[in-house]
Write a protein that holds these residues in place. Sequence first.
Motif, short mmCIF file in Angstrom:
data_model
loop_
_atom_site.label_atom_id
_atom_site.label_comp_id
_atom_site.label_asym_id
_atom_site.label_seq_id
_atom_site.Cartn_x
_atom_site.Cartn_y
_atom_site.Cartn_z
N GLY A 1 0.81 -1.21 0.03
CA GLY A 1 -0.03 0.06 0.01
C GLY A 1 0.77 1.36 -0.07
N PRO A 2 0.14 2.39 0.18
CA PRO A 2 0.85 3.86 0.02
C PRO A 2 1.63 3.89 1.36
CG PRO A 2 -1.44 3.97 0.47
CD PRO A 2 -1.27 2.42 0.12
N ALA B 1 1.20 9.30 2.83
CA ALA B 1 0.30 9.57 1.69
C ALA B 1 -1.31 9.95 2.32
CB ALA B 1 0.18 8.35 0.80
N ALA C 1 -5.45 7.94 0.26
CA ALA C 1 -4.57 7.17 -0.58
C ALA C 1 -4.71 5.75 -0.11
CB ALA C 1 -3.25 7.44 -0.53
N LEU C 2 -4.89 5.60 1.25
CA LEU C 2 -5.05 4.00 1.78
C LEU C 2 -6.15 3.63 1.27
CD1 LEU C 2 -4.32 1.78 3.57
CD2 LEU C 2 -4.98 3.12 5.50
N TYR D 1 -6.28 2.55 -2.13
CA TYR D 1 -5.74 1.20 -2.48
C TYR D 1 -6.46 0.05 -2.13
CZ TYR D 1 -2.07 -2.39 -1.73
OH TYR D 1 -1.29 -3.57 -1.67
#
Length: 113
Positions: free
Chosen positions: A69-70, A74, A78-79, A82
């Motif tokens: 993952g990021p 981030a 972003a998580l 993802y």
Amino acid sequence: MAADRLTSALLIGVLVRRAAAAGGFATVLVKGDENSGVILVQTLERGQETGLFERIPDYEGGYRLAPCGPALDAGPLALAQYIERRRRADPDLWIIELDIAEAERFAAETICS
């Protein structure tokens, strides 16, 4: 499935019970395939995100946790993006949130053998 291989559902159940017994908290965010779903562990310590890890096979016939993952910096969007991509690509995926001291080590000891 090999006779000596534990199911994903069993591993998740053990992780949840061990975390509770050790004074931590674990919850299943996404329930995947009972037998062989990939397991992602979202780790926290005292509510602070510490990483996202995937249980993957290692070269010695066991398993290990690999970061995925990021990057933490981030941000939560972003998580979330993802995780959504991973869920679309693999509907059998499990995601568990684990909040306990040294969560990555704790999860590795519990679900990687």
